[in-house]
Structures are given as C-alpha cells and as structure tokens.
Scaffold this motif. Structure first.
Motif, PDB file in Angstrom:
ATOM      1  N   LEU A   1      58.907 -10.542  51.923  1.00  0.00           N
ATOM      2  CA  LEU A   1      57.998 -11.671  51.728  1.00  0.00           C
ATOM      3  C   LEU A   1      58.848 -12.928  51.564  1.00  0.00           C
ATOM      4  O   LEU A   1      59.865 -12.910  50.870  1.00  0.00           O
ATOM      5  N   ILE A   2      58.431 -14.010  52.215  1.00  0.00           N
ATOM      6  CA  ILE A   2      59.060 -15.320  52.039  1.00  0.00           C
ATOM      7  C   ILE A   2      58.004 -16.269  51.491  1.00  0.00           C
ATOM      8  O   ILE A   2      56.914 -16.394  52.060  1.00  0.00           O
ATOM      9  N   VAL A   3      58.311 -16.930  50.360  1.00  0.00           N
ATOM     10  CA  VAL A   3      57.429 -17.947  49.794  1.00  0.00           C
ATOM     11  C   VAL A   3      58.157 -19.276  49.911  1.00  0.00           C
ATOM     12  O   VAL A   3      59.254 -19.448  49.364  1.00  0.00           O
ATOM     13  N   THR A   4      57.573 -20.222  50.629  1.00  0.00           N
ATOM     14  CA  THR A   4      58.261 -21.477  50.911  1.00  0.00           C
ATOM     15  C   THR A   4      58.195 -22.434  49.729  1.00  0.00           C
ATOM     16  O   THR A   4      57.499 -22.213  48.740  1.00  0.00           O
ATOM     17  N   GLY A   5      58.903 -23.543  49.895  1.00  0.00           N
ATOM     18  CA  GLY A   5      58.772 -24.636  48.945  1.00  0.00           C
ATOM     19  C   GLY A   5      57.420 -25.314  49.094  1.00  0.00           C
ATOM     20  O   GLY A   5      56.606 -24.959  49.960  1.00  0.00           O
ATOM     21  N   ALA A   6      57.183 -26.317  48.235  1.00  0.00           N
ATOM     22  CA  ALA A   6      55.917 -27.048  48.249  1.00  0.00           C
ATOM     23  C   ALA A   6      56.176 -28.453  47.698  1.00  0.00           C
ATOM     24  O   ALA A   6      57.097 -28.648  46.902  1.00  0.00           O
ATOM     25  N   PRO A   7      55.373 -29.443  48.099  1.00  0.00           N
ATOM     26  CA  PRO A   7      55.575 -30.819  47.622  1.00  0.00           C
ATOM     27  C   PRO A   7      55.012 -31.009  46.218  1.00  0.00           C
ATOM     28  O   PRO A   7      54.139 -31.849  45.977  1.00  0.00           O
ATOM     29  N   LEU A   8      55.510 -30.226  45.274  1.00  0.00           N
ATOM     30  CA  LEU A   8      54.977 -30.203  43.909  1.00  0.00           C
ATOM     31  C   LEU A   8      56.080 -30.410  42.877  1.00  0.00           C
ATOM     32  O   LEU A   8      55.929 -30.064  41.709  1.00  0.00           O
ATOM     33  N   GLY A   9      57.203 -31.013  43.331  1.00  0.00           N
ATOM     34  CA  GLY A   9      58.410 -31.031  42.522  1.00  0.00           C
ATOM     35  C   GLY A   9      58.308 -31.755  41.204  1.00  0.00           C
ATOM     36  O   GLY A   9      59.110 -31.503  40.303  1.00  0.00           O
ATOM     37  N   GLN A  10      57.353 -32.678  41.019  1.00  0.00           N
ATOM     38  CA  GLN A  10      57.268 -33.454  39.785  1.00  0.00           C
ATOM     39  C   GLN A  10      56.079 -33.065  38.915  1.00  0.00           C
ATOM     40  O   GLN A  10      55.793 -33.732  37.921  1.00  0.00           O
ATOM     41  N   LEU A  11      55.399 -31.976  39.280  1.00  0.00           N
ATOM     42  CA  LEU A  11      54.268 -31.489  38.493  1.00  0.00           C
ATOM     43  C   LEU A  11      54.694 -30.321  37.610  1.00  0.00           C
ATOM     44  O   LEU A  11      55.506 -29.487  38.024  1.00  0.00           O
ATOM     45  N   ASP A  12      54.143 -30.251  36.401  1.00  0.00           N
ATOM     46  CA  ASP A  12      54.281 -29.034  35.624  1.00  0.00           C
ATOM     47  C   ASP A  12      53.549 -27.915  36.361  1.00  0.00           C
ATOM     48  O   ASP A  12      52.551 -28.154  37.048  1.00  0.00           O
ATOM     49  N   TYR A  13      54.032 -26.692  36.188  1.00  0.00           N
ATOM     50  CA  TYR A  13      53.428 -25.584  36.931  1.00  0.00           C
ATOM     51  C   TYR A  13      51.934 -25.465  36.636  1.00  0.00           C
ATOM     52  O   TYR A  13      51.125 -25.232  37.539  1.00  0.00           O
ATOM     53  N   GLN A  14      51.550 -25.640  35.358  1.00  0.00           N
ATOM     54  CA  GLN A  14      50.138 -25.496  35.004  1.00  0.00           C
ATOM     55  C   GLN A  14      49.268 -26.612  35.573  1.00  0.00           C
ATOM     56  O   GLN A  14      48.034 -26.513  35.580  1.00  0.00           O
ATOM     57  N   GLN A  15      49.901 -27.701  36.047  1.00  0.00           N
ATOM     58  CA  GLN A  15      49.139 -28.784  36.676  1.00  0.00           C
ATOM     59  C   GLN A  15      48.837 -28.507  38.143  1.00  0.00           C
ATOM     60  O   GLN A  15      47.997 -29.189  38.737  1.00  0.00           O
TER      61      GLN A  15
ATOM     62  N   ILE B   1      59.012   1.945  67.878  1.00  0.00           N
ATOM     63  CA  ILE B   1      59.858   1.876  66.691  1.00  0.00           C
ATOM     64  C   ILE B   1      59.015   1.389  65.525  1.00  0.00           C
ATOM     65  O   ILE B   1      57.888   0.933  65.710  1.00  0.00           O
ATOM     66  N   ARG B   2      59.569   1.507  64.331  1.00  0.00           N
ATOM     67  CA  ARG B   2      58.861   1.011  63.155  1.00  0.00           C
ATOM     68  C   ARG B   2      59.412  -0.376  62.807  1.00  0.00           C
ATOM     69  O   ARG B   2      60.487  -0.512  62.272  1.00  0.00           O
ATOM     70  N   PRO B   3      58.689  -1.459  63.190  1.00  0.00           N
ATOM     71  CA  PRO B   3      59.190  -2.800  62.904  1.00  0.00           C
ATOM     72  C   PRO B   3      59.068  -3.121  61.414  1.00  0.00           C
ATOM     73  O   PRO B   3      58.256  -2.542  60.689  1.00  0.00           O
ATOM     74  N   MET B   4      59.906  -4.077  60.960  1.00  0.00           N
ATOM     75  CA  MET B   4      59.790  -4.590  59.604  1.00  0.00           C
ATOM     76  C   MET B   4      58.510  -5.423  59.478  1.00  0.00           C
ATOM     77  O   MET B   4      58.154  -6.172  60.403  1.00  0.00           O
ATOM     78  N   GLN B   5      57.836  -5.278  58.361  1.00  0.00           N
ATOM     79  CA  GLN B   5      56.624  -6.050  58.097  1.00  0.00           C
ATOM     80  C   GLN B   5      56.979  -7.161  57.101  1.00  0.00           C
ATOM     81  O   GLN B   5      57.320  -6.886  55.943  1.00  0.00           O
ATOM     82  N   VAL B   6      56.905  -8.417  57.550  1.00  0.00           N
ATOM     83  CA  VAL B   6      57.286  -9.557  56.724  1.00  0.00           C
ATOM     84  C   VAL B   6      56.124 -10.539  56.656  1.00  0.00           C
ATOM     85  O   VAL B   6      55.554 -10.908  57.692  1.00  0.00           O
ATOM     86  N   ALA B   7      55.788 -10.958  55.457  1.00  0.00           N
ATOM     87  CA  ALA B   7      54.752 -11.976  55.253  1.00  0.00           C
ATOM     88  C   ALA B   7      55.418 -13.291  54.869  1.00  0.00           C
ATOM     89  O   ALA B   7      56.432 -13.302  54.168  1.00  0.00           O
ATOM     90  N   ILE B   8      54.861 -14.391  55.339  1.00  0.00           N
ATOM     91  CA  ILE B   8      55.342 -15.725  54.989  1.00  0.00           C
ATOM     92  C   ILE B   8      54.182 -16.488  54.355  1.00  0.00           C
ATOM     93  O   ILE B   8      53.168 -16.744  55.013  1.00  0.00           O
ATOM     94  N   ILE B   9      54.319 -16.821  53.085  1.00  0.00           N
ATOM     95  CA  ILE B   9      53.337 -17.671  52.408  1.00  0.00           C
ATOM     96  C   ILE B   9      53.845 -19.098  52.519  1.00  0.00           C
ATOM     97  O   ILE B   9      54.810 -19.486  51.856  1.00  0.00           O
ATOM     98  N   ASN B  10      53.210 -19.855  53.381  1.00  0.00           N
ATOM     99  CA  ASN B  10      53.681 -21.187  53.765  1.00  0.00           C
ATOM    100  C   ASN B  10      52.950 -22.247  52.941  1.00  0.00           C
ATOM    101  O   ASN B  10      51.788 -22.545  53.197  1.00  0.00           O
ATOM    102  N   LEU B  11      53.648 -22.829  51.965  1.00  0.00           N
ATOM    103  CA  LEU B  11      53.071 -23.843  51.085  1.00  0.00           C
ATOM    104  C   LEU B  11      53.457 -25.264  51.487  1.00  0.00           C
ATOM    105  O   LEU B  11      53.040 -26.224  50.844  1.00  0.00           O
ATOM    106  N   MET B  12      54.255 -25.387  52.542  1.00  0.00           N
ATOM    107  CA  MET B  12      54.696 -26.712  52.979  1.00  0.00           C
ATOM    108  C   MET B  12      53.561 -27.457  53.677  1.00  0.00           C
ATOM    109  O   MET B  12      52.678 -26.835  54.288  1.00  0.00           O
TER     110      MET B  12
END
Length: 303
Positions: free
Chosen positions: A103-117, A33-44
């Motif tokens: 594609l799944i992109v997880t959360g990250a422990p960066l909640g108090q940083l500006d994105y550019q930081q 069969i043709r399985p689904m192709q899923v990527a997980i970018i794990n930032l945790m």
C-alpha cells in the motif's frame, strides 16, 4: 514484468512515451503468474500528475503489479476531473475487505493543520488500522509519513516557519539495510513540507530504524523492524518541474516563498531544472517491492 494499469488511464500513454514498460489489462490476462497487488491512496490535489509519478517509480521492477487507485470519499476533487475519478478510482469502503501485498499513501496539502483539524482524519486512522491487518508493507509519503508516525508511535511533528523546499543531499546509515541496497553513499531527494520530526524522537522508539538522513532536511527514510511500515518524508517520485510548479503556485497565492534550495542553476528561475534523483527513487521503490513485499508476502494473500 511491468505494472498493469487500465487501458484508458492517461498515465499509460505518458509512461509508454518515456520508454517505461507498462502493460495494459488486455495483455496481462494472458500471463499465468501471481502479480503483486498494490493499492495507492492518492491524497494529492493533482491526482493525474501524482499517478504518473508513482507508477513511473513502480515500473522499474521484474515483478508484475496490479494497481488499485483508491479514494477515501466521494467529494469532488478541485484539480482532477470527476470523470477521471469515477472511471479509475475505487472507494476505500469497497476494497477494505481485500488484502494487499503493498500500500502507498501519498502526501497531502495539509502540512499546517493539526491532524484532528483534517476533516477526514477519522478515515485516515481507519486506513492505518486496516493496513496493519491487511497489507504486508505500507509506504507513507511526506504528510502521510508524519501522520503515520503520529498514529503508530505518538510522534509529534514540529512545524517550520518556512516551508522546506529544495533538493538536498542525503546519507545512508546502515550498509546492510535491504531498503537502501545499491544506494550511493550520498544521494539527492526533493523535499516540500512544513512538518519535521526531530531525529531524537525517532531514536526514542524501539522497533523503528532511521535509514537515511540529511544535514539540512533531517530524517528522510525510516522503517519499522518488521518491515510493515516505511516512512518517506521527501518526494523521490517528483518530476523535474514539480518544485518549480509548487513555488509558482505559492507565489501566485501570495505566500512569501523562498526559491527552492539547490534546484535552479544560480537560483535563476529562467533555467530549466534537471532531475538528479530519479535513479534513487526507482531503486527505493524497487527495493521496497522486492525486500519488504515480495520476499515476505504469502503466495495466497488470504493466508
């Protein structure tokens, strides 16, 4: 059909012991069969724990799924053994020529940083741009949800003085929305974050639907009209003990943390928390894979 994961990945044994249907690589190669192709970018930070949680959510579907665990750089993880990262993760640079159903992109422990930081923010922007062209639908979780709302729509998050931490009641907003098909009118979801985007900002964007919200926790689930982007600000994948573990880490780090809301019985830390959100989480991931991925993605991904 189950998810297909490497034979030696620790999650395989954990999920099998939970009576969750997973399939080793050796068995999967015999299915035509043709399985689904899923990527997980794990930032945790604790990647093994997050792998188990997400793979558990993906397992409750009739589709067979091939999963690639992806890292953005070769920097060593403080909380995950180097041998594990080397054995089971691929670099984004090595897979960005490929196309994926999901594609799944997880959360990250960066909640108090500006994105550019964020030191790897340029790489995050590259991933978001790549996903637009190479992925049928992307699910962004917690920090990644707010980061993607900023990248795609320019929505700025506000930072709370106190972390939003606890289990909150939510309501669905559209009876005909396939992503929330089968949800109860009220359902529980854990949250653990400092960031928040006001609901009025969501409504200011054409092409963006708010699908579920909480009176206490704000917008939980939203998606683009074309189904390419799903933004999940909570953590339906969390284990029963995850908020407890985070709270104890915060206290140990000297953070003046509040006890997670609606979590411990009578706020008694000696009471064992129970998982009251897992069925909703499984249904969310199943609906996403079915209605936002499988029903839309081409049979030949290169097409």
């Amino acid at each position: 059909m189950p998810i297909k994961i490497p034979d030696q990945l620790p999650a395989l044994a954990v999920l099998a012991n939970e009576n969750i249907f997973v399939m080793s690589e050796n068995r999967a190669i015999n299915q035509d069969i043709r399985p689904m192709q899923v990527a997980i970018i794990n930032l945790m930070p604790n990647k093994i724990e997050t792998e188990v949680q997400i793979l558990r959510m993906l397992s409750n579907t009739p589709l067979q799924i091939n999963v690639d665990l992806v890292r953005l750089h070769l920097n060593e993880s403080k909380n995950t053994p180097k041998a594990h990262m080397d054995a089971f993760y691929v670099l984004f640079e090595d897979i960005k020529h490929k196309k994926y159903d999901g594609l799944i992109v997880t959360g990250a422990p960066l909640g108090q940083l500006d994105y550019q930081q964020v030191t790897y923010w340029p790489k995050v922007e590259e991933v978001f741009a790549w996903a637009d062209a190479n992925v049928t639908s992307t699910m962004y979780s917690c920090w990644a949800a707010h980061a993607a709302l900023y990248y795609h729509y320019g929505l700025q998050r506000e930072l709370r003085e106190q972390k939003l931490s606890g289990v909150y009641l939510h309501q669905t907003l559209d009876d005909l929305e396939p992503l929330t098909r089968g949800f109860d009118e009220e359902f529980k979801v854990p949250h653990s974050r400092y960031g928040e985007v006001p609901i009025v900002d969501y409504h200011s964007i054409d092409g963006l639907n708010v699908l579920a919200e909480s009176n206490q926790a704000g917008v939980y689930l939203s998606a683009s009209h074309d189904k390419k982007h799903v933004f999940v600000t909570g953590h339906p994948e969390y284990d029963a003990s995850t908020l407890k573990d985070e709270y104890q880490r915060d206290i140990s780090a000297g953070i003046d943390a509040f006890i997670p809301v609606n979590y411990f019985i009578n706020n008694d830390l000696e009471q064992k928390p129970s998982n009251s959100w897992r069925s909703h989480g499984c249904l969310l991931f199943s609906n996403w894979l079915n209605y936002y991925v499988y029903q839309i993605t081409p049979y030949e991904l290169n097409n």
